[in-house]
Design a protein around this motif. Structure first.
Motif, PDB file in Angstrom:
ATOM      1  N   THR A  10       5.964   1.961  -6.522  1.00 42.34           N
ATOM      2  CA  THR A  10       5.458   1.685  -7.826  1.00 42.34           C
ATOM      3  C   THR A  10       5.944   0.860  -8.964  1.00 42.34           C
ATOM      4  O   THR A  10       5.667   0.793  -9.978  1.00 42.34           O
ATOM      5  N   GLY A  11       7.189   0.282  -8.481  1.00 43.75           N
ATOM      6  CA  GLY A  11       7.983  -0.825  -8.724  1.00 43.75           C
ATOM      7  C   GLY A  11       9.414  -0.553  -9.181  1.00 43.75           C
ATOM      8  O   GLY A  11       9.672   0.268  -9.927  1.00 43.75           O
ATOM      9  N   ARG A  18      10.705  -6.726 -11.891  1.00 43.90           N
ATOM     10  CA  ARG A  18       9.847  -5.519 -11.193  1.00 43.90           C
ATOM     11  C   ARG A  18       9.334  -6.063  -9.914  1.00 43.90           C
ATOM     12  O   ARG A  18       8.711  -6.881  -9.669  1.00 43.90           O
ATOM     13  N   SER A  19       9.337  -5.274  -8.638  1.00 42.75           N
ATOM     14  CA  SER A  19       8.813  -5.622  -7.400  1.00 42.75           C
ATOM     15  C   SER A  19       7.162  -5.503  -7.523  1.00 42.75           C
ATOM     16  O   SER A  19       6.524  -6.088  -6.862  1.00 42.75           O
ATOM     17  N   VAL A  20       6.929  -4.880  -8.514  1.00 42.39           N
ATOM     18  CA  VAL A  20       5.182  -4.789  -8.899  1.00 42.39           C
ATOM     19  C   VAL A  20       5.049  -5.227 -10.274  1.00 42.39           C
ATOM     20  O   VAL A  20       4.937  -4.228 -11.289  1.00 42.39           O
ATOM     21  N   TRP A  23       0.520  -3.320 -13.088  1.00 42.24           N
ATOM     22  CA  TRP A  23       0.120  -2.259 -12.930  1.00 42.24           C
ATOM     23  C   TRP A  23      -1.289  -1.752 -13.213  1.00 42.24           C
ATOM     24  O   TRP A  23      -1.643  -1.784 -14.427  1.00 42.24           O
ATOM     25  N   GLY A  48      10.122   4.306  -7.200  1.00 46.21           N
ATOM     26  CA  GLY A  48      10.157   3.116  -8.177  1.00 46.21           C
ATOM     27  C   GLY A  48      10.939   3.729  -9.200  1.00 46.21           C
ATOM     28  O   GLY A  48      11.587   4.880  -9.028  1.00 46.21           O
ATOM     29  N   ARG A  53       4.578   5.135 -14.054  1.00 42.60           N
ATOM     30  CA  ARG A  53       3.909   4.763 -12.917  1.00 42.60           C
ATOM     31  C   ARG A  53       3.951   5.645 -11.923  1.00 42.60           C
ATOM     32  O   ARG A  53       2.785   5.901 -11.345  1.00 42.60           O
TER      33      ARG A  53
END
Length: 122
Positions: A10-11, A18-20, A23, A48, A53
């Motif tokens: 989810t990040g 942030r990896s994601v 959103w 995450g 999230r």
């Protein structure tokens, strides 16, 4: 085997990135449906940092009938912030469980703190 599942990011936040980055709850729901329908999973391990999230993904997963493994990852947080994150996430996980969802709260993970090594032991 009790459940067949996989992790869903989810990040994570590492070095402020942030990896994601984006959103989109509709994309999340579609990907969770793929995890259930195409990969034949019965559980999803939501990882995450951002509690909102993770809660959003957890609610979607529960609506899809997946067991939810609710797992905060406190990378690069100071100890007081780690405790606050765990408390926040535990409350969110319990609220979801109270609706009838199958929820497992997972705190076992690698923990990296910004606290200096000399302060950790004394």
């Amino acid at each position: 085997m009790r459940a067949k599942g996989m992790a869903y990011d989810t990040g994570f936040v590492t070095d402020g990135v942030r990896s994601v980055p984006r959103w989109d709850p509709e994309v999340v729901r579609r990907e969770l449906a793929i995890i259930r329908d195409d990969l034949h999973c019965t559980a999803v391990h939501l990882v995450g940092r951002d509690p909102g999230r993770r809660e959003s993904a957890a609610r979607a997963a529960a609506e899809l009938g997946l067991e939810v493994w609710f797992s905060p990852y406190p990378l690069e947080l100071e100890p007081d912030l780690i405790r606050a994150l765990f408390l926040d996430c535990a409350e969110r996980a319990e609220q979801l469980r109270a609706t009838g969802a199958e929820v497992v709260f997972v705190t076992g993970a690698e923990h990296y703190s910004r606290q200096p090594a000399a302060d950790r032991h004394g």
